[in-house]
Enzyme design. Structure first.
Site, short mmCIF file in Angstrom:
data_model
loop_
_atom_site.label_atom_id
_atom_site.label_comp_id
_atom_site.label_asym_id
_atom_site.label_seq_id
_atom_site.Cartn_x
_atom_site.Cartn_y
_atom_site.Cartn_z
N SER A 144 28.31 40.52 41.30
CA SER A 144 27.06 39.82 40.97
C SER A 144 27.15 38.40 41.49
O SER A 144 28.26 37.86 41.66
CB SER A 144 26.90 39.80 39.44
OG SER A 144 25.91 38.86 39.06
N TYR A 157 30.44 38.71 31.00
CA TYR A 157 29.88 39.34 32.20
C TYR A 157 30.27 38.52 33.43
O TYR A 157 30.72 39.07 34.44
CB TYR A 157 28.35 39.41 32.05
CG TYR A 157 27.65 40.04 33.24
CD1 TYR A 157 27.55 41.43 33.35
CD2 TYR A 157 27.07 39.26 34.24
CE1 TYR A 157 26.91 42.01 34.43
CE2 TYR A 157 26.43 39.83 35.32
CZ TYR A 157 26.34 41.21 35.42
OH TYR A 157 25.71 41.79 36.50
#
Ligand SMILES: NC(=O)c1ccc[n+]([C@@H]2O[C@H](COP(=O)([O-])OP(=O)(O)OC[C@H]3O[C@@H](n4cnc5c(N)ncnc54)[C@H](OP(=O)(O)O)[C@@H]3O)[C@@H](O)[C@H]2O)c1
Length: 250
Positions: A144, A157
């Protein structure tokens, strides 16, 4: 620029929705075999039906990727029938700040790290020995942009994705002498169920299909980091990624 031939036997985790489902549908075609992995058998089967309609043969693996033994059985059995040329580690979860402003607790943070980082690394170790024996293969790790710009609303995350990016770049260099390519995708906002969890604006959001197209283009070009979106509004680019240095004993 010379592009690699299209992959023919591919395993994809997180294939039951979002980017993974879009990757599966894009890769599907005559002569292509897909192993589709996710927890939800019904959603996986729907993706598989779309892929079969495009001429691919598909096997679904309704498996929690944290269950390494089951994942290993499934991938080994697929590989015996169709030697895997590409493995796409895409499954992931997001936790973080909730609508009531509470932040992820310890259990949630552990779940995120186990799924996004540890299970992804375990999965690589299931497929890699066979690729190395055959002297070829491709591995895509879906991280990401949060790997490069940590999100205050999603600490675990962000850490999981930074870990995956770093792991992928190091592995890429470690395997540089073999015909195994490792690429890391760093998407920005993509319209999926996961993005819907995010609180706040989602600048530069693109569709799951557009993300899948960019990831597969990057894989074909053997781009180390496939980062998007790009452009003047987005100050993060792949050159900000950490670089592995070759050398032993460090
Ligand atoms: N959407 C974004 O804005 C965005 C941005 C950057 C990176 N990403 C990354 O892109 C990847 C795909 O996410 P997405 O946006 O497509 O979200 P999504 O639609 O929620 O898809 C996530 C996929 O991961 C699977 N999954 C989650 N936990 C799993 C587990 N324990 N075992 C097996 N499968 C599991 C889900 O399948 P089941 O529910 O069937 O288990 C689903 O297929 C993720 O790694 C995510 O971090 C997304």
């Amino acid at each position: 620029m010379r592009h690699a031939p299209a992959p023919r036997a591919i395993a994809i985790t997180g294939a039951s929705s979002g980017i993974g489902a879009a990757l599966s549908r894009r890769l599907a075609g005559p002569g292509c075999s897909l192993a589709l992995i996710g927890r939800d058998a019904d959603r996986l089967e729907r993706v598989a039906q779309d892929c079969r309609a495009k001429g691919a043969s598909c096997r679904i693996g309704p498996i929690d990727i944290r269950d390494t033994a089951r994942l290993s059985d499934f991938l080994d059995s697929f590989d015996r029938e169709q030697p895997l040329d590409t493995f796409i580690s895409n499954a992931g979860i997001l936790d973080g700040r909730h609508a009531d402003q509470t932040l992820e607790d310890g259990d949630a943070a552990r779940r995120v790290l186990e799924t996004n980082l540890l299970a992804a690394v375990d999965a690589v170790h299931i497929v890699l020995p066979k690729m190395r024996q055959r002297g070829q293969g491709g591995i895509v790790l879906v991280a990401s942009l949060a790997a490069l710009v940590p999100l205050p609303d999603a600490p675990a995350y962000s850490a999981s994705k930074a870990g995956l990016l770093s792991y992928g770049l190091a592995l890429r260099d470690a395997l540089a002498g073999e015909r195994i390519k490792v690429v890391v995708a760093c998407p920005g906002y993509v319209s999926t169920a996961m993005a819907d969890i995010h609180i706040g604006s989602r600048p530069g959001e693109i569709s799951a299909d557009a993300a899948a197209r960019l990831i597969l283009r990057g894989l074909g070009r053997n781009q180390p980091v496939i980062g998007f979106p790009t452009g003047p509004r987005f100050h993060v680019d792949a050159s900000a990624a950490p670089r592995a240095r070759s050398g032993k004993g460090r």
